[in-house]
Design an enzyme around this catalytic site. Structure first.
Site, PDB file in Angstrom:
ATOM      1  N   LYS A   8      11.234 -55.310 -51.354  1.00  0.00           N
ATOM      2  CA  LYS A   8      11.530 -54.370 -51.014  1.00  0.00           C
ATOM      3  C   LYS A   8      13.006 -53.884 -50.610  1.00  0.00           C
ATOM      4  O   LYS A   8      12.855 -52.578 -50.891  1.00  0.00           O
ATOM      5  CB  LYS A   8      10.746 -54.101 -49.574  1.00  0.00           C
ATOM      6  CG  LYS A   8      10.764 -52.710 -48.937  1.00  0.00           C
ATOM      7  CD  LYS A   8       9.764 -53.139 -47.885  1.00  0.00           C
ATOM      8  CE  LYS A   8       9.421 -54.227 -47.195  1.00  0.00           C
ATOM      9  NZ  LYS A   8      10.440 -54.425 -45.807  1.00  0.00           N
TER      10      LYS A   8
ATOM     11  N   THR B 122      15.334 -55.039 -52.662  1.00  0.00           N
ATOM     12  CA  THR B 122      16.193 -54.854 -53.733  1.00  0.00           C
ATOM     13  C   THR B 122      15.857 -53.152 -53.907  1.00  0.00           C
ATOM     14  O   THR B 122      16.381 -52.938 -54.930  1.00  0.00           O
ATOM     15  CB  THR B 122      15.116 -55.833 -54.108  1.00  0.00           C
ATOM     16  OG1 THR B 122      15.277 -57.466 -54.079  1.00  0.00           O
ATOM     17  CG2 THR B 122      15.501 -55.934 -55.919  1.00  0.00           C
TER      18      THR B 122
ATOM     19  N   ARG C  40      18.311 -52.422 -42.739  1.00  0.00           N
ATOM     20  CA  ARG C  40      18.296 -52.852 -40.813  1.00  0.00           C
ATOM     21  C   ARG C  40      19.229 -53.974 -41.030  1.00  0.00           C
ATOM     22  O   ARG C  40      19.642 -54.624 -42.382  1.00  0.00           O
ATOM     23  CB  ARG C  40      17.541 -53.663 -40.470  1.00  0.00           C
ATOM     24  CG  ARG C  40      16.474 -52.673 -40.068  1.00  0.00           C
ATOM     25  CD  ARG C  40      14.870 -53.530 -40.284  1.00  0.00           C
ATOM     26  NE  ARG C  40      13.940 -53.274 -41.115  1.00  0.00           N
ATOM     27  CZ  ARG C  40      13.647 -55.073 -41.115  1.00  0.00           C
ATOM     28  NH1 ARG C  40      12.910 -55.891 -39.865  1.00  0.00           N
ATOM     29  NH2 ARG C  40      12.735 -55.419 -42.359  1.00  0.00           N
TER      30      ARG C  40
ATOM     31  N   LYS D 257      12.350 -67.170 -45.072  1.00  0.00           N
ATOM     32  CA  LYS D 257      12.548 -66.183 -45.805  1.00  0.00           C
ATOM     33  C   LYS D 257      14.260 -66.431 -46.997  1.00  0.00           C
ATOM     34  O   LYS D 257      14.157 -65.592 -47.224  1.00  0.00           O
ATOM     35  CB  LYS D 257      12.602 -64.569 -44.615  1.00  0.00           C
ATOM     36  CG  LYS D 257      12.196 -63.711 -45.884  1.00  0.00           C
ATOM     37  CD  LYS D 257      12.044 -62.397 -44.965  1.00  0.00           C
ATOM     38  CE  LYS D 257      11.846 -60.839 -45.431  1.00  0.00           C
ATOM     39  NZ  LYS D 257      13.456 -60.565 -45.662  1.00  0.00           N
TER      40      LYS D 257
ATOM     41  N   ALA E  65       9.406 -56.508 -37.562  1.00  0.00           N
ATOM     42  CA  ALA E  65       8.838 -55.259 -38.031  1.00  0.00           C
ATOM     43  C   ALA E  65       7.220 -55.893 -37.241  1.00  0.00           C
ATOM     44  O   ALA E  65       6.114 -54.754 -37.186  1.00  0.00           O
ATOM     45  CB  ALA E  65       8.398 -54.935 -39.674  1.00  0.00           C
TER      46      ALA E  65
ATOM     47  N   PHE F  72       8.589 -55.384 -43.373  1.00  0.00           N
ATOM     48  CA  PHE F  72       7.147 -56.051 -44.143  1.00  0.00           C
ATOM     49  C   PHE F  72       5.867 -54.752 -44.739  1.00  0.00           C
ATOM     50  O   PHE F  72       6.565 -53.893 -45.447  1.00  0.00           O
ATOM     51  CB  PHE F  72       6.636 -56.942 -43.052  1.00  0.00           C
ATOM     52  CG  PHE F  72       6.667 -57.596 -42.323  1.00  0.00           C
ATOM     53  CD1 PHE F  72       7.445 -59.243 -42.879  1.00  0.00           C
ATOM     54  CD2 PHE F  72       7.444 -57.829 -40.514  1.00  0.00           C
ATOM     55  CE1 PHE F  72       7.861 -60.329 -42.503  1.00  0.00           C
ATOM     56  CE2 PHE F  72       7.444 -59.340 -40.432  1.00  0.00           C
ATOM     57  CZ  PHE F  72       8.685 -60.143 -41.249  1.00  0.00           C
TER      58      PHE F  72
ATOM     59  N   PHE G  61       8.548 -58.133 -63.052  1.00  0.00           N
ATOM     60  CA  PHE G  61       8.649 -59.098 -63.589  1.00  0.00           C
ATOM     61  C   PHE G  61       8.958 -59.537 -64.623  1.00  0.00           C
ATOM     62  O   PHE G  61       7.489 -58.997 -65.440  1.00  0.00           O
ATOM     63  CB  PHE G  61       8.252 -60.351 -63.070  1.00  0.00           C
ATOM     64  CG  PHE G  61       8.054 -60.255 -61.329  1.00  0.00           C
ATOM     65  CD1 PHE G  61       9.617 -61.455 -60.688  1.00  0.00           C
ATOM     66  CD2 PHE G  61       8.595 -59.090 -60.349  1.00  0.00           C
ATOM     67  CE1 PHE G  61       9.200 -61.549 -59.684  1.00  0.00           C
ATOM     68  CE2 PHE G  61       8.047 -59.560 -58.788  1.00  0.00           C
ATOM     69  CZ  PHE G  61       8.998 -60.504 -57.895  1.00  0.00           C
TER      70      PHE G  61
ATOM     71  N   TRP H  25      16.353 -55.037 -59.824  1.00  0.00           N
ATOM     72  CA  TRP H  25      16.772 -56.410 -59.790  1.00  0.00           C
ATOM     73  C   TRP H  25      17.041 -57.261 -60.489  1.00  0.00           C
ATOM     74  O   TRP H  25      18.895 -57.620 -61.177  1.00  0.00           O
ATOM     75  CB  TRP H  25      15.472 -57.439 -59.687  1.00  0.00           C
ATOM     76  CG  TRP H  25      15.860 -58.832 -59.507  1.00  0.00           C
ATOM     77  CD1 TRP H  25      16.115 -59.690 -58.187  1.00  0.00           C
ATOM     78  CD2 TRP H  25      15.663 -59.546 -60.303  1.00  0.00           C
ATOM     79  NE1 TRP H  25      16.133 -60.890 -58.096  1.00  0.00           N
ATOM     80  CE2 TRP H  25      16.099 -61.487 -59.689  1.00  0.00           C
ATOM     81  CE3 TRP H  25      15.747 -60.181 -61.540  1.00  0.00           C
ATOM     82  CZ2 TRP H  25      17.313 -62.442 -59.650  1.00  0.00           C
ATOM     83  CZ3 TRP H  25      16.705 -61.569 -62.146  1.00  0.00           C
ATOM     84  CH2 TRP H  25      16.591 -62.641 -61.749  1.00  0.00           C
TER      85      TRP H  25
END
Length: 556
Positions: free
Chosen positions: A71, A73, A94, A105, A273, A301, A381, A409
């Protein structure tokens, strides 16, 4: 394949003054933290406050899985792609917490060639905002216990102290502790608790405050305890407001850094969140809207948590009107929701994709309830097959959503051009008629039930006796007009993290309720969620190091 931190460390950053110039920010409106970080001055915010707002784009996602969704990214890559298209854009995100950085994470600066830099600074101490919030929180705790020790003029009932200490670290042993042990001079013995800094009400207050005056008003309204008559005792009663505000003076100012492609990024605040409201600061978002034509922000999230709170708390309180929503998913995550093991996600499996895509379907339905145009993007991906991506695209279009692939990415801004063009087209062709999910005048129980049924898909809500009693007390204090902030697992639409996909036939269990009177919302804690996380058996901290030259490794 290079790691995220290797890519970030190889990047050539420009001086933060050059980044600011893209937004027509003057040098004297920057408060420099070295060459690549700066805070935005109050003078800047006053100078631009009469400008018209740019377009606000929210990036959210399906429920997170071990496969990763990307998200942040996507948010960063989308901002870079707007730059490729010659658009004046800024990213508003944030700040990361140290908890997940050293936990499971990892860092939170984006990934691959869609990152904000300096990545190490952002993920670690940055400009000290979280330390200031921690200090203000714990100053209030110290003043509270000192008041009890020094005669307890306010008649505080030590059994009804609700203010908790905090630290920005995952440390499960601090969840439930006893303080005041030792001699009489060491304080009154009582049970106490810690929360992680991003769950502190002061974090929420900082992120919702308009300015210093509003910050002080909110800080003063914090309920820290109840007296022997059951009446609330506030931070203002403890004469703590001024000192806390002094600690937060600089933390109240948004931070400016850059992406790998030198797109401006305003980074400020960081409530989780799943246990808080999950959005960057109102000040950062509002300032960004005055400085750019397009503002890309994100909520933490999945959309059941971050987006719901962005709409029902942040936008409601700040008067914001989002123009579009980008909903991030991956083929891998959808197959995981369909029952495929993480090790097998690289193999084409249309049956599992069909089974797991119901999670995406529910999030689409939820976002459409807010009457904001939705664009679904698949974070690409190399293992994705054409058959899988075509299936997801057809699925989205059948449900009235625009669709675009994202390759940010791997390719940075170039990989997000198709998504940026689709977002621009959507904003131009579809009007946003943003409406919150529920009205202020509903009871707290009705608000909780509305979120549980409409967003999570629950049949109903159950309350522990303690939660039901606290809801009545909050209503009796005249605070039932506040929105609700649901503390719930991020891994499932339900309050049970093992229920993947689109759960049905379940009840949301509210075990604890408390009012954040300064933040002006009511927190409903569901299931097994905790406001102080713990570390895993193999935390990320084991793999982080710094060499003799001061180069950090292992930070994602």
């Amino acid at each position: 394949m290079k790691t995220d931190i290797q890519i970030a460390q190889e990047a050539t950053m420009v001086h933060i003054r050059e980044v600011a110039e893209k937004l027509e920010i003057r040098e004297d409106e920057l408060e420099l933290y070295g060459n690549y970080k700066a805070k935005l001055s109050d003078d800047l915010m006053k100078r631009v406050e009469q400008r018209p707002d740019g377009k606000l784009i929210l990036v959210t996602a399906i429920n997170p899985t071990p496969a990763g969704e990307g998200k942040t990214t996507t948010s960063v890559g989308l901002g870079q792609a707007f730059g490729k298209l010659g658009k004046k854009a800024v990213i508003a995100l944030r700040e990361p917490s140290l908890g997940p950085c050293f936990g499971i994470k990892g860092g939170a600066a984006g990934g691959g060639y869609a990152q904000v830099v300096p990545m190490e600074d952002l993920n670690l101490h940055f400009t000290g905002d979280f330390h200031a919030i921690t200090a203000a929180n714990n100053l209030l705790a110290a003043l509270l216990d000192n008041h009890i020790q020094q005669g307890n003029e306010l008649g505080i009932d030590p059994r009804q102290v609700v203010w908790k200490r905090c630290m920005d670290m995952n440390d499960r042993v601090l969840r439930n502790i006893v303080v005041g042990m030792g001699r009489k001079a060491d304080g009154m013995v009582r049970e106490d608790h810690f929360v992680i800094t991003v769950a502190s009400e002061i974090m929420a207050i900082l992120c919702l405050a308009d300015d210093m005056k509003d910050l002080k008003r909110r800080l003063g309204n914090i309920i820290v305890a109840y007296n022997f008559q059951g009446e609330p005792v506030t931070a203002s009663d403890l004469k703590a407001t001024g000192a806390m505000a002094a600690l937060l003076k600089d933390a109240l100012k948004p931070n400016l850094i850059q992406t790998l492609e030198h797109t401006p990024a305003i980074i400020h605040g960081g409530p989780f969140a799943n246990i808080a409201h999950g959005c960057n600061s109102v000040r950062a978002t509002k300032t960004a809207l005055k400085l750019a034509d397009y503002v890309i922000t994100e909520a933490g999230f999945g959309a059941d948590l971050g987006a719901e709170k962005f709409f029902d708390i942040k936008c409601r309180k700040a008067g914001l009107k989002p123009d579009a929503v980008v909903l991030v998913a991956t083929v891998r995550a959808l197959k995981y929701n369909g029952g495929v093991a993480k090790a097998d996600l690289g193999t084409e499996n249309l049956a599992a994709l069909e089974k797991g895509i119901v999670n995406l379907e529910k999030h689409i339905e939820n976002l459409q309830k807010y009457h904001v145009p939705v664009v679904v993007t698949l974070n690409s991906f190399v293992t994705d097959t054409r058959a899988e991506t075509d299936y997801v695209e057809r699925f989205c279009r059948e449900r009235g959503c625009e669709f675009a692939l994202s390759e940010v990415w791997e390719k940075g801004g170039d990989g997000g051009v198709a998504l940026a063009e689709k977002v621009l087209e959507t904003i131009e062709q579809k009007e946003s008629n943003f409406t919150p999910l529920y009205e202020d005048n509903l009871t707290l129980e009705e608000k909780i039930e509305t979120v549980a049924k409409e967003i999570y898909g629950a049949d109903g809500v159950s309350y522990t006796p303690a939660a039901a009693k606290e809801l009545k007390r909050i209503a009796d204090m005249g605070m039932s007009h506040f929105p609700v902030c649901m503390a719930k697992t991020q891994y499932s639409l339900s309050d049970d993290q093992t229920k993947l996909g689109r759960p049905t036939d379940f009840t949301v269990n509210v075990r604890e309720v408390y009012v954040s009177a300064g933040a002006e919302f009511v927190v409903a804690v569901t299931g097994a969620i905790t406001t102080m996380p713990g570390l895993s058996k193999d935390p990320a901290a084991y793999h982080i190091d710094v060499d003799d030259a001061g180069v950090i490794t292992g930070l994602f």
